[in-house]
Design a protein around this motif. Structure first.
Motif, PDB file in Angstrom:
ATOM      1  N   TRP A 109      32.854  37.647  41.525  1.00  0.00           N
ATOM      2  CA  TRP A 109      32.758  36.184  41.539  1.00  0.00           C
ATOM      3  C   TRP A 109      33.536  35.600  42.718  1.00  0.00           C
ATOM      4  O   TRP A 109      33.060  34.707  43.416  1.00  0.00           O
ATOM      5  N   ALA A 110      34.743  36.118  42.956  1.00  0.00           N
ATOM      6  CA  ALA A 110      35.565  35.632  44.065  1.00  0.00           C
ATOM      7  C   ALA A 110      34.878  35.877  45.401  1.00  0.00           C
ATOM      8  O   ALA A 110      34.895  35.018  46.292  1.00  0.00           O
ATOM      9  N   GLY A 111      34.259  37.053  45.557  1.00  0.00           N
ATOM     10  CA  GLY A 111      33.543  37.347  46.789  1.00  0.00           C
ATOM     11  C   GLY A 111      32.372  36.407  46.998  1.00  0.00           C
ATOM     12  O   GLY A 111      32.136  35.917  48.109  1.00  0.00           O
ATOM     13  N   PHE A 112      31.645  36.127  45.918  1.00  0.00           N
ATOM     14  CA  PHE A 112      30.504  35.211  45.980  1.00  0.00           C
ATOM     15  C   PHE A 112      30.959  33.824  46.424  1.00  0.00           C
ATOM     16  O   PHE A 112      30.317  33.174  47.261  1.00  0.00           O
ATOM     17  N   GLN A 113      32.075  33.360  45.872  1.00  0.00           N
ATOM     18  CA  GLN A 113      32.587  32.033  46.207  1.00  0.00           C
ATOM     19  C   GLN A 113      33.195  32.004  47.606  1.00  0.00           C
ATOM     20  O   GLN A 113      32.959  31.064  48.378  1.00  0.00           O
ATOM     21  N   ALA A 114      33.995  33.010  47.942  1.00  0.00           N
ATOM     22  CA  ALA A 114      34.682  33.030  49.230  1.00  0.00           C
ATOM     23  C   ALA A 114      33.697  33.065  50.394  1.00  0.00           C
ATOM     24  O   ALA A 114      33.908  32.421  51.427  1.00  0.00           O
ATOM     25  N   LEU A 115      32.604  33.802  50.232  1.00  0.00           N
ATOM     26  CA  LEU A 115      31.608  33.918  51.299  1.00  0.00           C
ATOM     27  C   LEU A 115      30.578  32.793  51.254  1.00  0.00           C
ATOM     28  O   LEU A 115      29.675  32.750  52.088  1.00  0.00           O
ATOM     29  N   GLN A 116      30.720  31.899  50.259  1.00  0.00           N
ATOM     30  CA  GLN A 116      29.842  30.731  50.111  1.00  0.00           C
ATOM     31  C   GLN A 116      28.365  31.140  50.071  1.00  0.00           C
ATOM     32  O   GLN A 116      27.513  30.548  50.739  1.00  0.00           O
ATOM     33  N   LEU A 117      28.063  32.144  49.257  1.00  0.00           N
ATOM     34  CA  LEU A 117      26.724  32.724  49.259  1.00  0.00           C
ATOM     35  C   LEU A 117      25.671  31.823  48.627  1.00  0.00           C
ATOM     36  O   LEU A 117      24.486  31.985  48.891  1.00  0.00           O
ATOM     37  N   LYS A 118      26.102  30.876  47.787  1.00  0.00           N
ATOM     38  CA  LYS A 118      25.114  29.979  47.201  1.00  0.00           C
ATOM     39  C   LYS A 118      24.556  29.029  48.257  1.00  0.00           C
ATOM     40  O   LYS A 118      23.372  28.716  48.266  1.00  0.00           O
ATOM     41  N   ARG A 119      25.431  28.586  49.165  1.00  0.00           N
ATOM     42  CA  ARG A 119      25.002  27.657  50.214  1.00  0.00           C
ATOM     43  C   ARG A 119      24.517  28.378  51.465  1.00  0.00           C
ATOM     44  O   ARG A 119      23.615  27.909  52.151  1.00  0.00           O
ATOM     45  N   ASP A 211      28.750  27.530  39.638  1.00  0.00           N
ATOM     46  CA  ASP A 211      28.956  26.438  40.584  1.00  0.00           C
ATOM     47  C   ASP A 211      29.661  26.969  41.834  1.00  0.00           C
ATOM     48  O   ASP A 211      30.362  27.974  41.790  1.00  0.00           O
ATOM     49  N   THR A 212      29.482  26.249  42.931  1.00  0.00           N
ATOM     50  CA  THR A 212      30.261  26.544  44.128  1.00  0.00           C
ATOM     51  C   THR A 212      31.665  26.006  43.917  1.00  0.00           C
ATOM     52  O   THR A 212      31.853  24.838  43.582  1.00  0.00           O
ATOM     53  N   ARG A 213      32.664  26.868  44.070  1.00  0.00           N
ATOM     54  CA  ARG A 213      34.052  26.481  43.814  1.00  0.00           C
ATOM     55  C   ARG A 213      34.909  26.771  45.042  1.00  0.00           C
ATOM     56  O   ARG A 213      34.814  27.834  45.639  1.00  0.00           O
ATOM     57  N   GLU A 214      35.777  25.814  45.381  1.00  0.00           N
ATOM     58  CA  GLU A 214      36.713  26.016  46.477  1.00  0.00           C
ATOM     59  C   GLU A 214      38.083  26.464  45.967  1.00  0.00           C
ATOM     60  O   GLU A 214      38.964  26.776  46.766  1.00  0.00           O
ATOM     61  N   ASP A 215      38.265  26.496  44.653  1.00  0.00           N
ATOM     62  CA  ASP A 215      39.553  26.902  44.081  1.00  0.00           C
ATOM     63  C   ASP A 215      39.537  28.364  43.634  1.00  0.00           C
ATOM     64  O   ASP A 215      40.355  28.779  42.816  1.00  0.00           O
ATOM     65  N   TRP A 216      38.619  29.145  44.196  1.00  0.00           N
ATOM     66  CA  TRP A 216      38.454  30.529  43.766  1.00  0.00           C
ATOM     67  C   TRP A 216      39.725  31.367  43.967  1.00  0.00           C
ATOM     68  O   TRP A 216      40.044  32.225  43.149  1.00  0.00           O
ATOM     69  N   ALA A 217      40.461  31.121  45.058  1.00  0.00           N
ATOM     70  CA  ALA A 217      41.670  31.915  45.320  1.00  0.00           C
ATOM     71  C   ALA A 217      42.738  31.665  44.260  1.00  0.00           C
ATOM     72  O   ALA A 217      43.439  32.594  43.835  1.00  0.00           O
ATOM     73  N   ALA A 218      42.863  30.401  43.816  1.00  0.00           N
ATOM     74  CA  ALA A 218      43.846  30.079  42.778  1.00  0.00           C
ATOM     75  C   ALA A 218      43.458  30.734  41.464  1.00  0.00           C
ATOM     76  O   ALA A 218      44.320  31.235  40.721  1.00  0.00           O
ATOM     77  N   VAL A 219      42.171  30.736  41.156  1.00  0.00           N
ATOM     78  CA  VAL A 219      41.696  31.378  39.924  1.00  0.00           C
ATOM     79  C   VAL A 219      41.916  32.885  40.011  1.00  0.00           C
ATOM     80  O   VAL A 219      42.373  33.526  39.049  1.00  0.00           O
ATOM     81  N   ILE A 229      42.140  40.601  32.285  1.00  0.00           N
ATOM     82  CA  ILE A 229      40.865  41.148  32.751  1.00  0.00           C
ATOM     83  C   ILE A 229      39.705  40.566  31.944  1.00  0.00           C
ATOM     84  O   ILE A 229      38.634  41.156  31.847  1.00  0.00           O
ATOM     85  N   ASP A 230      39.936  39.385  31.358  1.00  0.00           N
ATOM     86  CA  ASP A 230      38.912  38.770  30.508  1.00  0.00           C
ATOM     87  C   ASP A 230      38.246  37.574  31.200  1.00  0.00           C
ATOM     88  O   ASP A 230      37.736  36.677  30.531  1.00  0.00           O
ATOM     89  N   PHE A 231      38.233  37.547  32.523  1.00  0.00           N
ATOM     90  CA  PHE A 231      37.645  36.428  33.258  1.00  0.00           C
ATOM     91  C   PHE A 231      36.177  36.216  32.869  1.00  0.00           C
ATOM     92  O   PHE A 231      35.389  37.149  32.853  1.00  0.00           O
ATOM     93  N   LYS A 232      35.841  34.962  32.549  1.00  0.00           N
ATOM     94  CA  LYS A 232      34.472  34.596  32.180  1.00  0.00           C
ATOM     95  C   LYS A 232      34.057  33.376  32.993  1.00  0.00           C
ATOM     96  O   LYS A 232      34.462  32.254  32.696  1.00  0.00           O
ATOM     97  N   PRO A 233      33.264  33.568  34.056  1.00  0.00           N
ATOM     98  CA  PRO A 233      32.862  32.430  34.881  1.00  0.00           C
ATOM     99  C   PRO A 233      31.972  31.478  34.102  1.00  0.00           C
ATOM    100  O   PRO A 233      31.184  31.885  33.245  1.00  0.00           O
ATOM    101  N   ILE A 234      32.123  30.186  34.390  1.00  0.00           N
ATOM    102  CA  ILE A 234      31.290  29.194  33.717  1.00  0.00           C
ATOM    103  C   ILE A 234      30.453  28.453  34.743  1.00  0.00           C
ATOM    104  O   ILE A 234      30.665  28.564  35.955  1.00  0.00           O
TER     105      ILE A 234
END
Length: 240
Positions: A109-119, A211-219, A229-234
């Motif tokens: 999930w972090a990789g998807f957000q960091a690389l902005q793959l949705k946009r 969703d596209t998130r800019e707070d991925w690093a904090a999460v 290890i129970d991360f569940k993206p919403i």
């Protein structure tokens, strides 16, 4: 940017113990089967990065996997000899393998957000996410690493410096695209001189409701530093 709700459905929830293992986000490297709660995948004992749904798949894949497996094992051994004491390095090597496996959903999930793959799906072919960790001895195996920093680096950081790993990434990428995905996101998890490359095959962004998130690093830092290890993206989209 401020968000009305966190990126994880259980961000503020204290996990029950023991924390359930994440399932359903890994593919068998031989047949492409998706890991399910009733299907326990097995990791290759040599490189500890390739996974299989059955002993049969692992055995039949060995002729094509042998070269990259022995290469990865050799590189890990060299890193152990060149840096800190052997005992500490053994802990880091084993810990990174477990860390990558346990946090597979969060890291993907972090990789998807960091690389902005949705946009910008084309970023998957140009960039990679480098996650630097800090080692901290702890009796709790899930709290032996803390997030140090994150960086967006050229994908050539991996593919050009290590052609054999690059070939393995391209193999996964071809398979992913044949199945309708956009390719393989490259995530590098590093602690000191020891690193683990995590290739993540990414589905078409139109099929992903995150969703596209800019707070991925904090999460990422929240779940890593707390050993969760129970991360569940919403998703807050209408299809989420």
């Amino acid at each position: 940017m401020a968000y009305a709700q966190p990126a994880a459905a259980n961000y503020y929830t204290t996990p029950s113990n023991p924390t359930p293992r994440q399932r359903g986000y890994r593919l068998c490297d031989k047949c492409g089967a998706i890991e399910q709660p009733n299907m326990r995948f097995r990791l290759c004992g040599g490189c500890m990065t390739t996974q299989y749904c059955s002993p049969e798949c692992q055995k039949s894949h060995w002729p094509s996997h042998k070269a990259i497996c022995q290469h990865t094992s050799s590189q890990i051994s060299t890193s152990k000899q060149q840096t800190m004491g052997a005992g500490v390095n053994d802990d880091i090597v084993k810990g990174l393998r477990k860390f990558t496996s346990a946090h597979s959903t969060l890291l993907g999930w972090a990789g998807f957000q960091a690389l902005q793959l949705k946009r910008m799906p084309a970023n998957i072919r140009q960039h990679a996410l480098l996650i630097e960790l800090r080692y901290q001895p702890n009796t709790d195996s899930l709290r032996r690493f803390a997030l140090k920093s994150t960086h967006i680096v050229p994908r050539s950081y991996v593919t050009d410096s290590d052609p054999l790993v690059g070939e393995d990434i391209l193999r996964r990428e071809d398979r992913c695209r044949r199945n309708g995905g956009i390719g393989t996101a490259v995530i590098i998890i590093q602690c000191g001189e020891i690193s683990q490359v995590m290739p993540v095959e990414v589905d078409s962004p139109s099929k992903i409701t995150w969703d596209t998130r800019e707070d991925w690093a904090a999460v990422l830092g929240h779940f890593v530093d707390s050993g969760r290890i129970d991360f569940k993206p919403i998703s807050t989209t209408s299809r989420g």
